[in-house]
Design an enzyme around this catalytic site. Structure first.
Site, short mmCIF file in Angstrom:
data_model
loop_
_atom_site.label_atom_id
_atom_site.label_comp_id
_atom_site.label_asym_id
_atom_site.label_seq_id
_atom_site.Cartn_x
_atom_site.Cartn_y
_atom_site.Cartn_z
N SER A 134 42.68 34.18 38.75
CA SER A 134 41.15 33.80 38.48
C SER A 134 40.73 34.61 37.22
O SER A 134 41.90 35.74 36.99
CB SER A 134 40.43 34.25 39.60
OG SER A 134 39.21 34.33 39.45
N TYR A 147 38.18 40.28 46.55
CA TYR A 147 38.41 39.09 46.12
C TYR A 147 39.19 39.31 44.59
O TYR A 147 40.36 39.16 44.43
CB TYR A 147 37.62 38.00 46.07
CG TYR A 147 38.10 36.65 45.08
CD1 TYR A 147 39.08 35.83 45.82
CD2 TYR A 147 37.79 36.63 43.85
CE1 TYR A 147 39.42 34.76 45.25
CE2 TYR A 147 38.26 35.43 43.09
CZ TYR A 147 39.09 34.43 43.89
OH TYR A 147 39.56 33.43 43.25
#
Length: 268
Positions: A134, A147
């Site tokens: 990500s 996360y």
């Protein structure tokens, strides 16, 4: 050259769309979904599309029997796409949620990858591992750092693994999506409000909602997923390319600038 590709987390989001689109251009895809309702739904979709190139299987990465079954499948590329996101301020998020986020986003794909590459090496197979990381693996926005920490871990593992696998002819790369509007980021933000309690926590719900609105409510926080899907369809089966693949391009420039600024960041 057509490839056989195992995609984890193919029951929804990018995983599902990429699996279908790779199948449409002729690649043999094993689309692995976490649970049986997802498997049934995706098998019905594949049948409606007439895609005999896509095979849908159940693979819960935390189920030892599912993983053992998956290790019997033959494929050239492992796309580690499965993952979850826990939102909330890192100073207050329950550690059990952080541990679970790491379990599914880091330890489970690492365990599968270790076993897969061992089989490939013993077979003398040239193959590729792709980790869906990500942009959050390269910076840490407030409210999403649990996360983000899992994706920082993915970046560290992939960077070293790329060098470790080179002698065996196994490629390793990452794909780093920005804030595309798939519902994943919005769900991650909402996850915080199932435990955040204004009577207990010093972070208040209204303040956190405003922060998420500022991060996800702007156009650059609600990008069209079709761009990311198209790039993944190009990147995953390719025999060469960049190790790190940030999409969209403006996020690559933002991240380079952000990381440069971090060297001079001061606390006052």
């Amino acid at each position: 050259m057509l490839k056989t590709i195992l995609i984890t987390g193919a029951g929804s989001g990018f995983g599902e769309s990429v699996a279908l689109d790779l199948g449409k251009i002729g690649h043999n895809v094993i689309a692995a979904a976490q649970n049986w309702p997802q498997v049934t739904q995706l098998r019905e979709k594949v049948a409606r599309l007439g895609l005999n190139t896509v095979r849908v299987e159940k693979l819960d990465l935390l189920d030892v029997y599912d993983v053992a079954h998956a290790l019997r499948w033959d494929f050239d590329i492992l796309l580690n796409n499965a993952g979850i996101g826990e939102g909330g301020p890192i100073a207050e998020i329950p550690l059990a949620l952080v541990r679970h986020n790491f379990e599914l986003n880091v330890f489970a794909p690492l365990q599968l990858t270790q076993q897969v590459v061992k089989q490939w090496i013993h077979a003398g197979k040239r193959a590729k591992v792709v980790f869906v990381s990500s942009v959050a693996g390269l910076f840490s926005p407030p409210g999403f750092s649990a996360y983000s920490a899992t994706k920082h871990a993915i970046e560290a593992m992939a960077e070293a693994m790329r060098q470790e696998m080179q002698p065996f002819g196994i490629q390793v790369q990452t794909i780093n999506p920005g804030a595309f509007l798939t519902g994943f980021n919005e769900a991650m933000a909402e996850n915080a409000f199932r435990w955040l309690d204004d009577n207990v926590n010093f972070t208040k719900s209204d303040a956190l909602r405003e922060m998420y609105k500022g991060l996800l409510g702007k156009p650059e926080g609600r990008l069209d997923p079709s761009e990311m899907i198209a790039r993944m369809v190009e990147i995953v089966p390719a025999d060469g390319g960049k190790f790190r693949n940030v999409v969209p391009p403006f996020m690559e420039e933002y991240l380079k600038d952000h990381q440069a600024k971090m060297w001079d960041l001061r606390i006052e």
